[in-house]
Write an enzyme that holds these catalytic residues in place. Sequence first.
Site, PDB file in Angstrom:
ATOM      1  N   ASP A   1      43.835   9.726  14.938  1.00  7.80           N
ATOM      2  CA  ASP A   1      43.709   9.589  16.663  1.00  7.80           C
ATOM      3  C   ASP A   1      42.417   8.181  16.758  1.00  7.80           C
ATOM      4  OD1 ASP A   1      41.792  11.257  18.728  1.00  7.80           O
ATOM      5  OD2 ASP A   1      39.849  10.180  17.446  1.00  7.80           O
TER       6      ASP A   1
ATOM      7  N   TYR B   1      37.158   2.470  20.108  1.00  9.18           N
ATOM      8  CA  TYR B   1      36.654   1.696  19.191  1.00  9.18           C
ATOM      9  C   TYR B   1      37.236  -0.078  18.730  1.00  9.18           C
ATOM     10  CZ  TYR B   1      36.833   6.680  18.138  1.00  9.18           C
ATOM     11  OH  TYR B   1      37.078   8.073  18.566  1.00  9.18           O
TER      12      TYR B   1
ATOM     13  N   LYS C   1      41.834   8.120  23.755  1.00  7.16           N
ATOM     14  CA  LYS C   1      41.023   8.516  24.871  1.00  7.16           C
ATOM     15  C   LYS C   1      40.992   7.624  25.596  1.00  7.16           C
ATOM     16  CE  LYS C   1      38.980   9.982  20.737  1.00  7.16           C
ATOM     17  NZ  LYS C   1      39.401   9.380  19.636  1.00  7.16           N
TER      18      LYS C   1
ATOM     19  N   GLY D   1      29.080   9.765   7.558  1.00  7.70           N
ATOM     20  CA  GLY D   1      29.594   9.015   5.635  1.00  7.70           C
ATOM     21  C   GLY D   1      27.909   9.656   5.179  1.00  7.70           C
ATOM     22  N   ILE D   2      27.060  10.398   5.127  1.00  5.00           N
ATOM     23  CA  ILE D   2      26.145  10.624   4.742  1.00  5.00           C
ATOM     24  C   ILE D   2      26.610  11.966   3.622  1.00  5.00           C
ATOM     25  CG2 ILE D   2      24.893  12.098   5.715  1.00  5.00           C
ATOM     26  CD1 ILE D   2      23.343  10.713   3.817  1.00  5.00           C
TER      27      ILE D   2
END
Length: 336
Positions: A46, A51, A77, A240-241
Amino acid sequence: MGIKSFLPGSLGFGTAPLGNMFRDIPDDEASATVHAAWDHGIRYFDTAPFYGAGLSEIRLGEALADRPRDEYVLSTKVGRVILDELEDPASRELGEKGGLFEHGRPNKMINDYSADATLRSIEDSLRRLRTDRLDIVWVHDVAQDFYGDEWLAQYETARTGAFRVLQRLRDEGVIRGWGLGVNRVEPLELTLDLDEPRPDAFLLAGRYTLLDHDRALERLLPAAAAQDVDIVVGGPYSSGILAGGRHFEYQEAPAAIVAKVERLKALAAEHGVGIKAAALQFALAHPATAAAVPGATRPSRIAEDVAALRETVPAAFWAALREEKLIAPTAPVPSL
């Protein structure tokens, strides 16, 4: 409707980090990560023009250029058009996501969910991705976190523009499915209430995770399942946490979130469970979920994701999370 019938497994690769999200990633590192995903059997990729102003699409297209196109599923997208005109990436107005791709390409991006812009965006993506077709197209970020009080106006443009174009392309067999790719549940709930057009799936980032799932669980996921609209979970590690990083909601995690994650990690350690396995398997346990697409910028992260998916997580761990009210009592969990 739905996309489960042609998705090649429940684990995909989200390529937002390949657009230089948070840091300037060398080309060879980005390429090696895509190849690692392929070598580990991942066949759903994806991406999005957003990005890195097309950087993620360019890198993904280069890495997949020699792979047989029939062997993988590709989604991108619409909603942003990339121009040849240049700008300072750090100065872009991105709502709550300011500075997210400040290391991306300097090409100017414009927000446009109209029919003409949708078709142009698809053509541009095909060129950057070096392919002749897309499988899934998501309408990107038409939600409050990017547009604030103006989000409903943007949504209406998308409803009469992008939605109708994508449904026509699906009905004509040009693409295999379409939907919305957002970080908020409200536009998805609104779309499910429409009589027409009808999406096949949604990509929901960050709203069905160990750290945030109550709202999606209550209404969105049951309604989507009832209408055969599949859910792809983006950001299963909450930016990411939940995977050893510092970010939550694309920003530095606040103290309350850090404390909650530390408690989750402590319980995981008590039960011999990896926190990535817990996060990934929780996101995939709901019957409405078709796949999860964690992002990565290092090949080693891909191996971790694959291992996390296969790891055995004992029922006692999920019971402990419920007992401490760290997950909703009605949230489905994996069965052994």
